[in-house]
Scaffold this motif. Structure first.
Motif, PDB file in Angstrom:
ATOM      1  N   TYR A  93       1.559  -8.998   7.619  1.00 53.74           N
ATOM      2  CA  TYR A  93       2.387  -8.628   8.172  1.00 53.74           C
ATOM      3  C   TYR A  93       1.693  -7.621   9.652  1.00 53.74           C
ATOM      4  N   SER A  94       2.329  -7.008  10.832  1.00 52.22           N
ATOM      5  CA  SER A  94       2.279  -6.125  11.837  1.00 52.22           C
ATOM      6  C   SER A  94       2.270  -5.530  12.013  1.00 52.22           C
ATOM      7  N   ASP A  95       3.813  -4.857  11.375  1.00 51.66           N
ATOM      8  CA  ASP A  95       4.686  -3.907  11.271  1.00 51.66           C
ATOM      9  C   ASP A  95       5.143  -3.244   9.950  1.00 51.66           C
ATOM     10  N   LEU A  96       3.941  -3.622   9.255  1.00 50.80           N
ATOM     11  CA  LEU A  96       4.351  -2.543   8.120  1.00 50.80           C
ATOM     12  C   LEU A  96       2.725  -1.570   7.635  1.00 50.80           C
ATOM     13  N   GLU A  97       3.155  -0.442   7.349  1.00 49.27           N
ATOM     14  CA  GLU A  97       1.696   0.562   6.442  1.00 49.27           C
ATOM     15  C   GLU A  97       1.967   0.465   5.409  1.00 49.27           C
ATOM     16  N   PRO A  98       0.456  -0.022   5.303  1.00 44.94           N
ATOM     17  CA  PRO A  98      -0.084   0.004   3.805  1.00 44.94           C
ATOM     18  C   PRO A  98       0.835   0.602   3.461  1.00 44.94           C
ATOM     19  N   GLY A  99       0.749   0.118   1.549  1.00 43.99           N
ATOM     20  CA  GLY A  99       1.464   1.373   0.333  1.00 43.99           C
ATOM     21  C   GLY A  99       3.146   0.588   0.355  1.00 43.99           C
ATOM     22  N   ALA A 100       3.846  -0.139   1.994  1.00 44.97           N
ATOM     23  CA  ALA A 100       5.363  -0.089   1.754  1.00 44.97           C
ATOM     24  C   ALA A 100       5.521  -1.317   1.135  1.00 44.97           C
ATOM     25  N   PRO A 101       6.953  -1.970   0.321  1.00 43.97           N
ATOM     26  CA  PRO A 101       7.037  -2.869   0.068  1.00 43.97           C
ATOM     27  C   PRO A 101       7.153  -3.802   1.039  1.00 43.97           C
ATOM     28  N   GLY A 140      12.155 -11.223  -3.132  1.00 47.39           N
ATOM     29  CA  GLY A 140      12.051 -11.113  -4.804  1.00 47.39           C
ATOM     30  C   GLY A 140      10.741 -11.675  -5.261  1.00 47.39           C
ATOM     31  N   CYS A 141       9.809 -10.028  -3.699  1.00 45.68           N
ATOM     32  CA  CYS A 141       8.148 -10.897  -4.239  1.00 45.68           C
ATOM     33  C   CYS A 141       7.741  -9.376  -5.139  1.00 45.68           C
ATOM     34  N   GLY A 142       8.543  -8.407  -4.777  1.00 46.68           N
ATOM     35  CA  GLY A 142       8.125  -6.888  -5.356  1.00 46.68           C
ATOM     36  C   GLY A 142       6.707  -6.251  -5.048  1.00 46.68           C
ATOM     37  N   GLY A 143       6.108  -7.078  -4.601  1.00 50.18           N
ATOM     38  CA  GLY A 143       4.575  -6.672  -3.846  1.00 50.18           C
ATOM     39  C   GLY A 143       4.725  -5.337  -3.533  1.00 50.18           C
ATOM     40  N   ARG A 144       3.518  -4.728  -3.271  1.00 44.43           N
ATOM     41  CA  ARG A 144       3.216  -3.308  -2.337  1.00 44.43           C
ATOM     42  C   ARG A 144       1.733  -4.373  -0.637  1.00 44.43           C
ATOM     43  N   VAL A 145       1.935  -3.824   0.262  1.00 46.00           N
ATOM     44  CA  VAL A 145       1.695  -4.566   1.563  1.00 46.00           C
ATOM     45  C   VAL A 145      -0.667  -3.184   1.626  1.00 46.00           C
ATOM     46  N   VAL A 146      -1.106  -4.173   1.856  1.00 48.73           N
ATOM     47  CA  VAL A 146      -2.570  -3.471   1.944  1.00 48.73           C
ATOM     48  C   VAL A 146      -3.351  -3.535   2.946  1.00 48.73           C
ATOM     49  N   ARG A 147      -4.024  -3.245   3.018  1.00 45.75           N
ATOM     50  CA  ARG A 147      -5.460  -3.910   4.075  1.00 45.75           C
ATOM     51  C   ARG A 147      -6.603  -4.190   3.001  1.00 45.75           C
ATOM     52  N   ARG A 148      -6.214  -5.525   4.271  1.00 42.62           N
ATOM     53  CA  ARG A 148      -7.651  -6.036   3.690  1.00 42.62           C
ATOM     54  C   ARG A 148      -8.834  -5.871   4.264  1.00 42.62           C
ATOM     55  N   LYS A 149      -9.853  -5.679   3.067  1.00 39.11           N
ATOM     56  CA  LYS A 149     -11.280  -5.419   3.336  1.00 39.11           C
ATOM     57  C   LYS A 149     -11.930  -5.898   4.140  1.00 39.11           C
ATOM     58  N   ASP A 150     -11.599  -7.514   4.609  1.00 39.42           N
ATOM     59  CA  ASP A 150     -12.550  -7.735   5.432  1.00 39.42           C
ATOM     60  C   ASP A 150     -12.426  -7.946   7.193  1.00 39.42           C
TER      61      ASP A 150
END
Ligand code: AP5
Length: 213
Positions: free
Chosen positions: A137-145, A150-160
């Motif tokens: 994503y380019s428009d979601l902040e870390p922690g957003a769903p 049907g995914c249910g995951g949260r978005v995070v920043r990649r360490k790399d």
């Protein structure tokens, strides 16, 4: 149909792979996603890969070729595959060609996504990914769903995607991955250059047009 997506980190390979796969009715295989899942699960392969990935270095060729060979032998890839993140070194190009030859298959085309480094740094600085399904994503902040149904995951920043690792990944691309482009040309594989700048749908359409679809 085996299509290799080729391009610098952040060129949009992971964004385009599922869109092209849907249109071409084949499955995607993203080595970065397979490796990140292995890291999360703490498998021996994931533990070996983690330090390389965090630094922005390439994981050893034999690890990658084992992943690709295992996957392509599965029935779900019988129709073809969109390879996202392979091939990144000349030994990987040679190893993939050999493995496919043994299956009576070959790479049909390489889609090369062109983009300059300034745009890459801009994209990766604002990228988040779903920790579960890996959608970028380019428009979601870390922690957003995650917004995939049907995914249910949260978005995070990649360490790399930290600045130091981005710099290293771009260096690695120039040193180890860029020569793959000429390798395919020399071996007579169809290499299609795609302008990767523009909206996502426009880039998909350019890629499909390049493939004659
Ligand atoms: P991998 O996960 O493959 O990372 P990468 O190739 O560095 O590619 P990225 O995922 O960073 O970028 P992308 O081109 O997919 O762009 P995206 O669509 O996300 O590999 C990670 C690591 O795993 C490697 O560094 C290595 O350690 C290891 N590894 C994996 N495969 C390996 C191999 N074969 N050999 C050795 N090691 C291996 O887009 C980026 C951002 O831009 C997103 O925010 C997206 O929303 C946005 N965006 C996409 N398209 C557009 C557009 N048209 N306009 C505006 N924004 C856009």
């Amino acid at each position: 149909m085996i299509i290799v997506l080729f391009g610098k980190p952040g060129a949009g390979k992971g964004t385009q792979a599922p869109l092209l796969a849907e249109r071409l009715e084949v499955k995607t295989l993203a080595t970065g996603d397979v490796l990140r899942a292995a890291v999360r699960e703490g498998t021996p392969r994931g533990m070996e890969a983690k330090a390389y990935m965090d630094r922005g270095d390439l994981v050893p060729d034999e690890v990658i070729l084992a992943i690709v060979q295992e996957a392509l032998a599965k029935p779900e890839y019988a129709n073809g595959a969109i390879l996202d993140g392979v091939v990144r070194t000349v030994p990987q190009a040679e190893g993939l060609a050999k493995a496919l030859r043994e299956m009576g298959r070959e790479v049909d085309a390489v889609l090369c996504f062109s983009i300059d480094n300034e745009e890459i740094v801009r994209r990766l600085a604002s990228r988040t990914v779903c920790e579960k399904c890996q959608t970028p994503y380019s428009d979601l902040e870390p922690g957003a769903p995650c917004t995939q149904p049907g995914c249910g995951g949260r978005v995070v920043r990649r360490k790399d995607d930290e600045p130091e690792a981005i710099r290293r990944r771009l260096e690695v691309f120039e040193q180890q991955t860029a020569p793959v482009f000429d390798w395919y040309k020399r071996h007579g594989t169809r290499v299609i250059e795609i302008d990767a700048v523009g909206d996502v749908e426009a880039v998909t359409n350019r890629a499909l047009h390049g493939l004659g679809r």
